[in-house]
Design an enzyme around this catalytic site. Structure first.
Site, PDB file in Angstrom:
ATOM      1  N   LEU A  66       0.814  -1.216   0.000  1.00  0.00           N
ATOM      2  CA  LEU A  66       0.000   0.000   0.000  1.00  0.00           C
ATOM      3  C   LEU A  66       0.850   1.270   0.000  1.00  0.00           C
ATOM      4  O   LEU A  66       1.875   1.346   0.661  1.00  0.00           O
ATOM      5  CB  LEU A  66      -0.928   0.012   1.221  1.00  0.00           C
ATOM      6  N   GLN A  84      -4.417 -12.749 -12.554  1.00  0.00           N
ATOM      7  CA  GLN A  84      -4.266 -11.546 -13.377  1.00  0.00           C
ATOM      8  C   GLN A  84      -2.811 -11.272 -13.749  1.00  0.00           C
ATOM      9  O   GLN A  84      -2.516 -10.248 -14.357  1.00  0.00           O
ATOM     10  CB  GLN A  84      -4.921 -10.333 -12.718  1.00  0.00           C
ATOM     11  N   HIS A 115      -3.398   4.268  -2.450  1.00  0.00           N
ATOM     12  CA  HIS A 115      -4.389   3.388  -1.807  1.00  0.00           C
ATOM     13  C   HIS A 115      -5.034   4.106  -0.608  1.00  0.00           C
ATOM     14  O   HIS A 115      -6.236   3.999  -0.385  1.00  0.00           O
ATOM     15  CB  HIS A 115      -3.719   2.117  -1.274  1.00  0.00           C
ATOM     16  N   SER A 133       2.663   0.542  -6.637  1.00  0.00           N
ATOM     17  CA  SER A 133       3.383  -0.434  -5.813  1.00  0.00           C
ATOM     18  C   SER A 133       4.681  -0.834  -6.505  1.00  0.00           C
ATOM     19  O   SER A 133       5.628  -1.267  -5.855  1.00  0.00           O
ATOM     20  CB  SER A 133       2.518  -1.677  -5.591  1.00  0.00           C
ATOM     21  N   ARG A 134       4.709  -0.707  -7.831  1.00  0.00           N
ATOM     22  CA  ARG A 134       5.927  -1.077  -8.570  1.00  0.00           C
ATOM     23  C   ARG A 134       7.057  -0.075  -8.370  1.00  0.00           C
ATOM     24  O   ARG A 134       8.208  -0.401  -8.630  1.00  0.00           O
ATOM     25  CB  ARG A 134       5.624  -1.179 -10.064  1.00  0.00           C
ATOM     26  N   GLU A 155      -7.846   5.865 -10.705  1.00  0.00           N
ATOM     27  CA  GLU A 155      -7.829   6.138 -12.153  1.00  0.00           C
ATOM     28  C   GLU A 155      -6.475   5.821 -12.774  1.00  0.00           C
ATOM     29  O   GLU A 155      -6.323   5.879 -13.982  1.00  0.00           O
ATOM     30  CB  GLU A 155      -8.187   7.604 -12.410  1.00  0.00           C
ATOM     31  N   GLN A 166      -8.784  -0.592 -16.301  1.00  0.00           N
ATOM     32  CA  GLN A 166      -9.366  -1.508 -15.311  1.00  0.00           C
ATOM     33  C   GLN A 166     -10.671  -0.933 -14.753  1.00  0.00           C
ATOM     34  O   GLN A 166     -11.684  -1.627 -14.647  1.00  0.00           O
ATOM     35  CB  GLN A 166      -8.361  -1.721 -14.175  1.00  0.00           C
TER      36      GLN A 166
HETATM   37  O1  PAF Z   1      -5.801  -2.722  -8.920  1.00  0.00           O
HETATM   38  C1  PAF Z   1      -5.514  -3.708  -8.211  1.00  0.00           C
HETATM   39  O2  PAF Z   1      -4.802  -3.625  -7.224  1.00  0.00           O
HETATM   40  C2  PAF Z   1      -6.074  -5.071  -8.601  1.00  0.00           C
HETATM   41  O3  PAF Z   1      -6.179  -5.188  -9.983  1.00  0.00           O
HETATM   42  C3  PAF Z   1      -7.424  -5.396  -7.924  1.00  0.00           C
HETATM   43  C4  PAF Z   1      -8.509  -4.428  -8.357  1.00  0.00           C
HETATM   44  C5  PAF Z   1      -7.271  -5.347  -6.416  1.00  0.00           C
HETATM   45  C6  PAF Z   1      -7.883  -6.810  -8.319  1.00  0.00           C
HETATM   46  O4  PAF Z   1      -6.948  -7.778  -7.950  1.00  0.00           O
END
Ligand code: PAF
Length: 280
Positions: free
Chosen positions: A33, A61, A37, A187-188, A149, A154
């Site tokens: 986080l 994913q 976040h 996070s990267r 955003e 996504q």
């Molecule tokens: O954006 C993210 O961190 C992820 O794609 C999510 C929405 C938590 C789904 O795993």
């Protein structure tokens, strides 16, 4: 803050709140986080009676197993951050809570929004993401769910899925939080070398350049200009495109009543970063 370690514990929590007819704001995350976040958590706290966060690194994913392995896992620090931010509960599902019958994706119609940009370069990514988000929404039954955003594609895909699947939740998109330099929080970023951490604001600057050019040039001309800038840099461009916000399609010219965003994915050394801004 409550720490909910199983689906049963989550269900008991959700039922107790629902029984009192109180609202739940939900922030799904994969952990690691950062301020971005925490801004989602802040919004959820402002708009709901209870705020629930989830941390689950979703294997389906990741289209690259090395990326899944290297994804930062910082659960203890994450929990402390959520507690200080005033979050009421965090759900830490186990793999079997999310995938009781193995790693199969749900057949979810994403209306083609998943075939461009990230979808074109990360096959299967959005089906995996949509599957886990749908399952999380069904389990947590929130009033509102919050998404940044920064992952604009996504966000639009989740909106589409929620409409198609008729899930009773309001999806809230929250603006990107940036470092002081302008680099989008991610996070990267914690995997960037100190040198690239300093220089990666370059990516944001190319988006600002696209915005500046959008008063004179067509989308394709802007894309070509920005591609030239990347070819003279040591950032490896995966894509730079300009798309209409709802359909995520590129247009030959800017239409008056539509909103457009510039989207980019580029490698800073080994680390793949994405960013976007609204340009018109
Ligand atoms: O954006 C993210 O961190 C992820 O794609 C999510 C929405 C938590 C789904 O795993």
């Amino acid at each position: 803050m409550l720490i909910l370690k199983s689906r049963q514990e989550l269900t008991d929590f959700v039922q107790s709140i629902r029984a009192k007819r109180l609202t739940i704001g939900f922030v799904p995350t994969m952990g690691a986080l950062h301020e971005g976040h925490l801004f989602l958590i802040k919004k959820a706290i402002e708009e709901n009676q209870y705020t629930l966060c989830s941390i689950f690194v979703n294997p389906t994913q990741f289209n690259n197993s090395a990326d899944l392995e290297k994804y930062p896992r910082t659960e203890e620090t994450d929990i402390k951050k959520l507690e200080s931010a005033g979050c009421d509960a965090v759900y830490l599902p186990k793999v079997e809570d999310m995938y009781p019958s193995g790693f199969e994706n749900d057949p979810i119609d994403l209306g083609g929004l998943d075939s461009v940009m990230e979808g074109a370069f990360r096959p299967g990514h959005f089906q995996g993401m949509a599957t886990v988000v749908k399952r999380l929404l069904l389990q947590t039954q929130p009033t509102k769910a919050y998404f940044g955003e920064k992952d604009f594609q996504q966000l639009q895909i989740i909106r589409q899925m929620v409409r198609n699947e008729k899930l009773p939740v309001e999806i809230i998109g929250v603006p990107i939080v940036r470092e002081e330099s302008g680099l989008a929080m991610s996070s990267r970023n914690m995997r960037l070398s100190p040198e690239f951490k300093e220089r990666s604001v370059f990516i944001y600057h190319t988006l600002l350049k696209a915005k500046e050019l959008s008063s004179q040039l067509s989308p394709q001309q802007i894309i070509s200009e920005v591609e030239k800038i990347y070819s003279n840099s040591d950032f490896k461009l995966e894509y730079f495109t300009i798309a209409e916000e709802k359909t995520l399609q590129t247009h030959d010219k800017f239409e008056e009543n539509s909103r457009y965003r510039a989207f980019v994915a580029a490698f800073a050394g080994e680390i793949r970063l994405i960013d976007n801004i609204q340009i018109r």
